[in-house]
Design an enzyme around this catalytic site. Structure first.
Site, mmCIF file in Angstrom:
data_model
loop_
_atom_site.group_PDB
_atom_site.id
_atom_site.type_symbol
_atom_site.label_atom_id
_atom_site.label_comp_id
_atom_site.label_asym_id
_atom_site.label_seq_id
_atom_site.Cartn_x
_atom_site.Cartn_y
_atom_site.Cartn_z
ATOM 1 N N HIS A 76 0.682 -1.177 0.070
ATOM 2 C CA HIS A 76 -0.119 0.100 0.054
ATOM 3 C C HIS A 76 0.693 1.159 0.209
ATOM 4 O O HIS A 76 0.376 2.398 -0.022
ATOM 5 C CB HIS A 76 -0.987 -0.016 1.102
ATOM 6 C CG HIS A 76 -1.872 -1.184 0.937
ATOM 7 N ND1 HIS A 76 -3.117 -0.558 0.834
ATOM 8 C CD2 HIS A 76 -1.815 -2.419 1.235
ATOM 9 C CE1 HIS A 76 -4.025 -1.816 0.518
ATOM 10 N NE2 HIS A 76 -3.380 -2.615 0.850
ATOM 11 N N ASP B 292 3.688 9.336 -1.032
ATOM 12 C CA ASP B 292 2.496 8.543 -0.690
ATOM 13 C C ASP B 292 2.025 7.516 -1.465
ATOM 14 O O ASP B 292 2.238 7.615 -2.715
ATOM 15 C CB ASP B 292 1.143 9.729 -0.537
ATOM 16 C CG ASP B 292 0.115 9.280 0.558
ATOM 17 O OD1 ASP B 292 0.237 8.192 0.905
ATOM 18 O OD2 ASP B 292 -0.462 10.178 0.951
#
Ligand code: ADQ
Length: 753
Positions: A165, A372
């Site tokens: 992720h 991110d």
């Protein structure tokens, strides 16, 4: 037979157990993953495995397990000390900053690494306990990076998927970690690895090459015995749920309150966990720069920054909180008035409904992480604004930036530029409708449900592309199978070594046989004629297996050492002379052109090694060399074998298939053959058995089903169990104890083609 099931593993469960008096209370949480997997539950119920949120004393574990089962979840119990080392210590103290390219924030210590390993093992044990053959396993995120390989160690052959992720860092950053190789090996236990962006795949491939010397293609990475598929699958959200939220309840209240409170002002929103990767200080500085340099906005713009407390026990996060508090104070001190506060800072969790209302009220979202993996807030903002449109200012260092070209992409470190883009966004009231439409389209197409289903479809394809349905999992207990050898008096067993008897290791020198392998071979050799048929050289096979009463075939069939004999017999007259004349000059040319590479002259083969060359350049040159060889060797009796950082050319007679064909010719009394292998060179053995042995046989492919063998076995460990079973089941025929060739004598093979 029980239905195959899906097992999902993540650090935390979608429910949290909290101690209440004497008992436990369960509360459900609603993260992005919970939303994404909701739809998966509709497809087929699954078990979600993870840490229940608190250490549970042994006496209460059974009750907690029972309670969690009601939510389709299953706990992994971990003590407090291990949890600290695993979670705070290694996962969040090393992997999190490293994977976000923040090397100076990595605090590596061995104790935490050991705790990390132990907890990953606890997960692997818990998964293995729940799993039956045919199930699928989906492991989530960096905290469980070692689980895929640990599952293989436990002999599990089910398809294992892993989704990362967070970003994967550049190989240069990654390889600074003292345990870089171990972490990569952990991941390589998976069959499918998913990433949010292609950039991460390319970093991952480079890390595999630089750290482990493993080459890959953009979509897959081939190990000796199996392939690992790599896939780019950016996660999504549930936009319909967000859309529905905007028209009712708390979201509508929040929207009305915020719109009323800041009526006549221009509203910018930022929403994050309070994490140093999210770039909150830099973002505040950019807003400050806007107010400093563009006076016209000073009393007209409000920036609402929501920052959910995160990892509050960690020093780096405490320092970040202080820094943000100070910056907010400074900006409001400088530019605030009695009637206007430029920065509204909310340092707490806010309900999803309230967040949705806030997004909807803000015409600009300022989402500027320093790094991110994806960033769900960007997607949530677009979904919440919906037909209202708006402007998304997004960091180019997010996974979302790869999918949302309608956003205004910025470098969050470039404070002046971010301030400039903010200014432009404020000037162009309402933003660019067409750009927003593009983003809205993406958010509605690429939903979390689609993401989860696509990942699982790909994982299923991994399993079915290997013909699971057509090939049977070997079970010696089945009468049809056991019947094939029940009366065998002269059984012969051919076993490949790497990947078949010994599970795959990245460094081939580490593949030494353990006691269990040696014991199984020894017992089997008491009642059958056993050959290990390998690509390894003589010296290695002698050193590892030479003391056993078994036959050895080295270098893919070049020479044979019969059971009970110490002499090696060369199978073919083919020498390397012609080959050296033909291929030698090309190899020499490549050695000159590729620093670090070298040529190895074998008895009947020639090999070009490039392990010591620059990994990337080596791969490039290897591709060129393959093309040259293809031209050069057209219609000539040679074969090119591509190994791990080596390209080898050998005479076509030197094959495992020809070698075992010779053995079978020399042993006409053979009345049963068992053969196991796992890579392309073993296909030849299976074909020889199919074409030239008409007695009963069992051919097994290890690791996955394969068209060339009737049966398959999940792993080397599982096969070893079969060999032990075979050694028990076969009826010993002492009179025919197979120590040598027919007649029980160690004969000499003189086969010349
Ligand atoms: P995160 O780092 O947690 O996730 P993100 O993707 O932005 O980052 O998800 C945050 C979630 O928390 C969003 O759903 C957001 O609404 C919510 N949230 C943020 N602030 C909140 C607050 N104050 N109160 C309540 N909720 C709040 C990791 C990776 C990401 C990747 C996701 C999913 O770091 O890059 O996108 O996983 O794969």
């Amino acid at each position: 037979m029980p239905k195959p099931k899906l097992i999902v593993a993540s650090t935390r469960l979608p429910v949290t157990m909290t101690r209440r008096g004497d008992g436990w209370q369960v509360s459900e949480s609603a993260g992005g993953l919970v939303t994404a997997l909701r739809a998966v539950n509709e497809r087929a119920p699954f078990t979600w495995l993870g840490w229940p949120g608190a250490p549970v004393p042994a006496a209460e574990q059974a009750a907690v397990t029972k309670e969690l089962a009601r939510y389709g979840t299953s706990p992994v119990f971990v003590g407090k000390a291990d949890m600290d080392g695993f979670y705070q210590g290694f996962a969040n103290g090393v992997l999190w900053p490293l994977f976000h390219n923040m090397l100076d924030r990595c605090h590596f210590d061995r104790a935490s690494w050991h705790a990390f390993r132990r907890v990953n093992e606890a997960y692997a044990d818990a998964i293995a306990d729940l799993t039956a053959p045919g199930d699928m396993i989906w492991v989530h995120d960096y905290q469980l990076a070692l689980v895929p390989a640990l599952l293989r160690d436990r002999g599990l052959g089910c398809p294992v998927g892993f989704f990362l992720h967070i970003p994967f860092p550049s190989a240069e950053a990654f390889r600074t970690m003292p345990v870089a190789a171990e972490v990569l090996r952990g991941l390589l236990g998976a069959d499918l690895i998913g990433f949010h962006a292609y950039e991460y795949v390319s970093h991952f491939r480079m890390a595999c090459l630089r750290v482990l010397g493993v080459e890959s293609e953009p979509k897959q990475l081939r190990l000796q015995s199996r392939s690992i598929r790599l896939t780019v699958l950016p996660i999504g959200i549930d936009p319909q749920e967000v859309r529905a939220m905007t028209t009712q309840g708390e979201a509508l209240d929040e929207f009305s309150e915020v719109s009323r409170t800041y009526a006549g002002k221009r509203l910018i929103v930022g929403v994050d966990r309070l994490d140093y990767t999210k770039g909150i200080p830099q973002r505040l500085m950019a807003f400050e720069e806007l107010l400093r340099t563009r006076r016209q906005w000073r009393d007209k713009v409000v920036f609402v920054q929501v920052a959910a407390p995160s990892r509050t026990g960690v020093a780096d996060y405490q320092a970040l909180k202080r820094e943000v508090d100070e910056l907010v104070g400074r900006i409001n001190g400088r530019y605030g008035t009695s009637s206007h506060t430029p920065v509204v800072y909310i340092n707490r969790n806010v309900s999803r409904e309230r967040l949705t209302g806030l997004y909807r009220a803000a015409e600009i979202a300022l989402i500027t992480p320093l790094r991110d993996g994806m960033n769900l807030v960007a997607l949530e903002y677009v979904a919440a604004r919906d037909a209202l449109g708006g402007t998304l200012i997004l960091s180019e260092f997010t996974g979302a930036a790869h999918c949302l070209p309608g956003a205004r992409l910025v470098n969050p470190y470039n404070i002046e530029r971010v301030a400039g883009v903010l200014h432009e966004a404020l000037e162009s009231r309402g933003g660019d409708a067409e750009s927003f439409e593009h983003m809205l389209h993406f958010v509605h197409e690429n939903t979390s449900t689609r993401w989860a289903n696509m990942f699982l479809d790909r994982l299923e394809t991994v399993a079915s592309s290997d013909h699971v349905a057509e090939r049977a999992l070997l079970s010696l207990r089945q009468p049809d199978v056991a019947g094939r050898y029940a009366n065998a008096k002269h059984p012969v067993v051919f076993l490949d070594y790497d990947g078949t008897l010994r599970s795959y290791v990245i460094d081939p020198r580490e593949a030494v046989p353990d006691e269990r392998i040696l014991g199984a071979l020894r017992r089997l050799a008491e009642i059958a004629t056993v050959y290990v048929v390998s690509g390894r050289d003589r010296a290695t096979l002698e050193a590892w297996l030479g003391h056993l009463p078994i036959g050895l075939v080295c270098e893919h069939g070049l020479s044979i050492r019969e059971p009970g004999s110490c002499d090696w017999q060369r199978r073919t007259n083919a020498t390397g002379d012609t080959l050296r004349r033909l291929v030698g000059p090309v190899f020499e040319d490549f050695v000159k052109r590729t620093p670090g590479s070298s040529v190895e002259q074998k008895d009947a083969a020639l090999a070009w090694h490039y392990r010591a060359a620059d990994p990337e350049y080596g791969v490039f040159q290897a591709r060129e060399l393959l093309t040259r060889l293809e031209d050069l060797l057209k219609r000539k009796p040679y074969r090119v074998l591509r190994g791990n950082r080596v390209i080898e050319v050998r005479h076509e007679e030197v094959s495992k298939g020809f070698a075992i064909g010779d053995v079978l010719k020399q042993r006409p009394e053979t009345d049963f053959v068992f053969c196991a292998g796992d890579d392309t060179t073993d296909v030849d053995m299976m074909s020889t058995i199919a074409s030239s042995f008409d007695g009963p046989n069992i051919c097994v492919w290890v690791g996955r089903p394969d068209a060339s063998a009737e049966f398959w076995r999940e792993s080397a460990t599982a096969l070893l169990g079969d060999l032990e079973g075979l050694a028990r089941d076969l009826q010993p025929d002492r009179s025919a104890k197979p120590t040598g060739l027919a007649g029980g004598r160690a004969g000499r093979l003189t086969i010349v083609r």
